[in-house]
Design an enzyme around this catalytic site. Structure first.
Site, PDB file in Angstrom:
ATOM      1  N   TYR A 104       0.920  -1.177   0.126  1.00  0.00           N
ATOM      2  CA  TYR A 104       0.067  -0.008   0.022  1.00  0.00           C
ATOM      3  C   TYR A 104       0.959   1.131   0.076  1.00  0.00           C
ATOM      4  O   TYR A 104       1.889   1.182   0.641  1.00  0.00           O
ATOM      5  CB  TYR A 104      -0.872  -0.094   1.169  1.00  0.00           C
ATOM      6  CG  TYR A 104      -2.393  -0.356   0.648  1.00  0.00           C
ATOM      7  CD1 TYR A 104      -2.970   0.432  -0.033  1.00  0.00           C
ATOM      8  CD2 TYR A 104      -2.786  -1.664   1.437  1.00  0.00           C
ATOM      9  CE1 TYR A 104      -4.477  -0.062  -0.162  1.00  0.00           C
ATOM     10  CE2 TYR A 104      -4.294  -1.661   0.958  1.00  0.00           C
ATOM     11  CZ  TYR A 104      -4.999  -0.893   0.224  1.00  0.00           C
ATOM     12  OH  TYR A 104      -6.196  -1.386  -0.259  1.00  0.00           O
TER      13      TYR A 104
ATOM     14  N   GLU B 298      -0.781   4.845  -0.367  1.00  0.00           N
ATOM     15  CA  GLU B 298      -1.382   6.004  -0.395  1.00  0.00           C
ATOM     16  C   GLU B 298      -0.452   7.313  -0.351  1.00  0.00           C
ATOM     17  O   GLU B 298       0.491   7.369   0.759  1.00  0.00           O
ATOM     18  CB  GLU B 298      -2.510   6.156   0.310  1.00  0.00           C
ATOM     19  CG  GLU B 298      -3.566   5.129  -0.269  1.00  0.00           C
ATOM     20  CD  GLU B 298      -5.064   5.367   0.798  1.00  0.00           C
ATOM     21  OE1 GLU B 298      -5.248   6.218   1.212  1.00  0.00           O
ATOM     22  OE2 GLU B 298      -5.930   4.493   0.495  1.00  0.00           O
TER      23      GLU B 298
ATOM     24  N   ASP C  31      -7.159  14.545 -23.755  1.00  0.00           N
ATOM     25  CA  ASP C  31      -7.153  13.184 -23.272  1.00  0.00           C
ATOM     26  C   ASP C  31      -6.280  12.707 -24.624  1.00  0.00           C
ATOM     27  O   ASP C  31      -7.111  12.537 -25.850  1.00  0.00           O
ATOM     28  CB  ASP C  31      -8.483  12.892 -23.176  1.00  0.00           C
ATOM     29  CG  ASP C  31      -8.598  11.220 -22.796  1.00  0.00           C
ATOM     30  OD1 ASP C  31      -7.555  10.420 -23.328  1.00  0.00           O
ATOM     31  OD2 ASP C  31      -9.657  10.596 -22.546  1.00  0.00           O
TER      32      ASP C  31
ATOM     33  N   THR D 169      -3.882   6.937 -21.074  1.00  0.00           N
ATOM     34  CA  THR D 169      -3.473   5.828 -20.840  1.00  0.00           C
ATOM     35  C   THR D 169      -2.066   5.446 -21.348  1.00  0.00           C
ATOM     36  O   THR D 169      -1.531   6.031 -21.991  1.00  0.00           O
ATOM     37  CB  THR D 169      -4.391   4.749 -21.384  1.00  0.00           C
ATOM     38  OG1 THR D 169      -4.557   4.820 -23.013  1.00  0.00           O
ATOM     39  CG2 THR D 169      -5.984   4.796 -20.603  1.00  0.00           C
TER      40      THR D 169
ATOM     41  N   LYS E  62      -1.977   2.091 -24.799  1.00  0.00           N
ATOM     42  CA  LYS E  62      -2.210   1.818 -26.225  1.00  0.00           C
ATOM     43  C   LYS E  62      -1.004   2.001 -27.125  1.00  0.00           C
ATOM     44  O   LYS E  62      -0.091   1.364 -27.154  1.00  0.00           O
ATOM     45  CB  LYS E  62      -3.591   2.995 -26.408  1.00  0.00           C
ATOM     46  CG  LYS E  62      -4.677   2.781 -25.543  1.00  0.00           C
ATOM     47  CD  LYS E  62      -5.967   3.692 -25.919  1.00  0.00           C
ATOM     48  CE  LYS E  62      -7.330   3.518 -25.338  1.00  0.00           C
ATOM     49  NZ  LYS E  62      -7.142   4.129 -23.748  1.00  0.00           N
TER      50      LYS E  62
ATOM     51  N   ARG F 161      -0.978  -1.552 -18.542  1.00  0.00           N
ATOM     52  CA  ARG F 161      -2.599  -1.202 -18.479  1.00  0.00           C
ATOM     53  C   ARG F 161      -2.646  -0.238 -17.463  1.00  0.00           C
ATOM     54  O   ARG F 161      -2.252  -0.705 -16.142  1.00  0.00           O
ATOM     55  CB  ARG F 161      -3.689  -2.401 -18.326  1.00  0.00           C
ATOM     56  CG  ARG F 161      -4.840  -1.868 -18.377  1.00  0.00           C
ATOM     57  CD  ARG F 161      -5.836  -3.112 -18.471  1.00  0.00           C
ATOM     58  NE  ARG F 161      -5.397  -3.822 -19.982  1.00  0.00           N
ATOM     59  CZ  ARG F 161      -5.810  -3.408 -21.152  1.00  0.00           C
ATOM     60  NH1 ARG F 161      -6.967  -2.399 -20.908  1.00  0.00           N
ATOM     61  NH2 ARG F 161      -5.739  -3.682 -22.078  1.00  0.00           N
TER      62      ARG F 161
HETATM   63  N1  DSN Z   1     -11.776   1.546 -24.580  1.00  0.00           N
HETATM   64  C1  DSN Z   1     -10.843   2.359 -25.186  1.00  0.00           C
HETATM   65  C2  DSN Z   1     -10.953   2.248 -26.505  1.00  0.00           C
HETATM   66  O1  DSN Z   1     -11.211   1.069 -27.126  1.00  0.00           O
HETATM   67  O2  DSN Z   1     -10.877   3.228 -27.252  1.00  0.00           O
HETATM   68  C3  DSN Z   1     -10.910   3.790 -24.760  1.00  0.00           C
HETATM   69  O3  DSN Z   1     -11.261   3.873 -23.426  1.00  0.00           O
END
Ligand code: DSN
Length: 478
Positions: free
Chosen positions: A64, A66, A241, A270, A273, A279
């Protein structure tokens, strides 16, 4: 490092897991086989490096932590401090950001952290100040009521879902749609492109607290300098974003007006991607928002995941290497080759092409819904996802589009010639699939007919296409 090391690491890990619950070990092995055999065109997926994957599977998971680096609510966080500080340093250097917060567990979490940071920065609310210094569980019903009232009816202007915006940019199924009074800007119906004059007009009329840029299904670059100018002209905070295209920013394919980091007040992403990390999520911001952003946990986040922060540090270090820029450019070259291959064979593409990592096919041109096309392609070993197109008559469930992206196949080493072959396989499936009917004879949006022999043939061709580019070539689990 020997190539054998990766094989040994994963084989040993599976052996240890198998001794406790063999079905989990089997499922992990089966997932590798499935990923190796399928033509993965999901625009938001990728394959993280073995080093990134291994950084997640260890005792950091037990801790943990925090709080923030050097200021934790738990004892014994010195090693977590090391990896969190490293991940943040790599993120700042990679993106040229003043501040990086690497704790968000996902993109939704990163956006929530950003929203609360902006609210705390922009709205005078004693109840919010109290919520930030007390543990969330200690707040009474009356505190929450005061918080909601004091925050007022704050406004958010983001890209509409069917134009390619994201659910977390103010839409009802997500908390952002409940926290904010939301309006959206769309795209020009003739070109499919963002019309910045219309965005400016919407901003002038609506006067949002936050103007959100970024998308999950828009196949073009966005001019973030203009978005920031629009935000400034109405006193809005400019938030971007960049989850989908973070890898293209990291790899310096999107620079100048198309790099959000120097322009936006706050940028979320994120890490899994096009950035090809674990992730998770991340927030980058200008110095004046840093204190508020760092309050993400416990305001809206559970305890940080130190094992994932360790993996973020590894992946961000990888993205700082010169070969990542080569990779990022190849993603775009591949997407453009795929788009050209589809167009040449008669496909209808939203905006007529792409200048990022994704292509949005309007499958109404094949007489199909997105759902029918997605399933027929899947039957044929091609993994995509259905997606709305602008002004979609089939709504968000059935849709009229198929979104495809090239980050994953580019990681495997496929190039533009293979993208043309991929276009051919997709075209074959989509032209040979016919929409089905319901029992009462009305057209079905889900049923379809595709000769199973043809689907099998395409699946075999897809496997052949992948064969020269094995996924994780150094890993042998047999
Ligand atoms: N789920 C993602 C996507 O496929 O674009 C975005 O959050």
């Amino acid at each position: 490092m020997s190539r054998n090391a990766e094989s040994t690491a994963f084989r040993s890990a599976l052996e240890v897991i198998r001794a406790v619950e063999p079905r989990v070990a089997d499922a992990i092995g089966a997932e590798l086989t499935d990923q190796r055999e399928s033509l993965k065109l999901i625009a938001s997926e990728n394959y993280a490096s073995p080093a990134t994957l291994l950084a997640m599977g260890n005792w950091f998971s037990d801790k943990y932590a925090e709080g923030t680096v050097g200021r934790r609510f738990y004892a014994g966080c010195q090693n977590v401090d090391t990896v969190e500080a490293l991940a943040a340093e790599h993120a700042r250097e990679l993106f040229g950001a003043a501040h990086a917060y690497v704790q968000p567990h996902s993109g939704i979490d990163a956006n929530l952290v950003a929203f609360w940071a902006v609210l705390a920065d922009r709205v005078e609310s004693p109840a919010l100040k109290k919520a930030q210094v007390r543990h969330v569980n200690d707040l009474t019903e009356a505190d929450w009521f005061a918080l909601r009232r004091e925050l007022g009816n704050q406004r958010m202007l983001g890209m509409s879902l069917d134009a390619g915006g994201h659910l977390t940019h103010g839409f009802r199924p997500n908390i952002s749609g409940k926290m904010f009074d939301q309006r959206s800007y769309g795209t020009d119906p003739a070109t499919g492109l963002i019309d910045y004059d219309r965005v400016a007009e919407a901003a002038r009329e609506f006067k949002p607290l936050i103007l959100v840029g970024g998308y999950s299904a828009y196949p073009r670059k966005v001019n973030f300098r203009i978005l920031r100018e629009i935000a400034d002209s109405v006193g809005a905070t400019c938030m971007v974003d960049m989850a989908h295209f973070a890898g293209l920013v990291a790899g310096k394919v999107f620079t100048g007006d198309f790099d959000p980091v120097p322009h936006a007040h706050i940028v979320t992403t994120t890490t899994h991607k096009s950035l090809r990390g674990p992730r998770g999520g991340m927030v980058l911001c200008q110095p004046e928002l840093a204190d508020q952003v760092d309050r993400g946990c416990p305001m809206v986040l559970g305890g940080p995941l130190p094992h994932v922060m360790a993996a973020k540090a590894v992946a961000l270090a990888e993205a700082r290497r010169p070969d990542f820029a080569v990779y990022a450019q190849r993603i775009v070259d591949n997407a453009q080759a795929l788009a050209e291959g589809l167009l040449r064979r008669g496909a209808k593409l939203v905006t007529g092409g792409t200048d990022n990592h994704l292509v949005l096919i309007d499958v109404s041109g094949y007489g199909l819904t997105g759902r029918q096309a997605e399933q027929a392609l899947l039957d044929s070993g091609i993994v995509t996802n259905r997606n709305s197109v602008p002004q979609d008559p089939n709504g968000a469930w059935y849709t009229s589009g198929i979104r495809v992206g090239t980050p994953a196949l580019t990681t495997r080493g496929l190039g533009t010639a293979e993208m043309d072959q991929t276009a051919e396989l997709m075209h074959t499936v989509l032209t040979q699939t016919t929409a089905g009917a319901n029992a009462d004879g009305t057209p079905s949006k889900a049923k379809y007919t595709l000769d199973p022999a043809l689907a099998d043939k395409v699946a075999r061709q897809a496997t052949d296409l992948l064969a020269p580019h094995p996924l994780y070539p150094a890993i042998d689990l047999t």
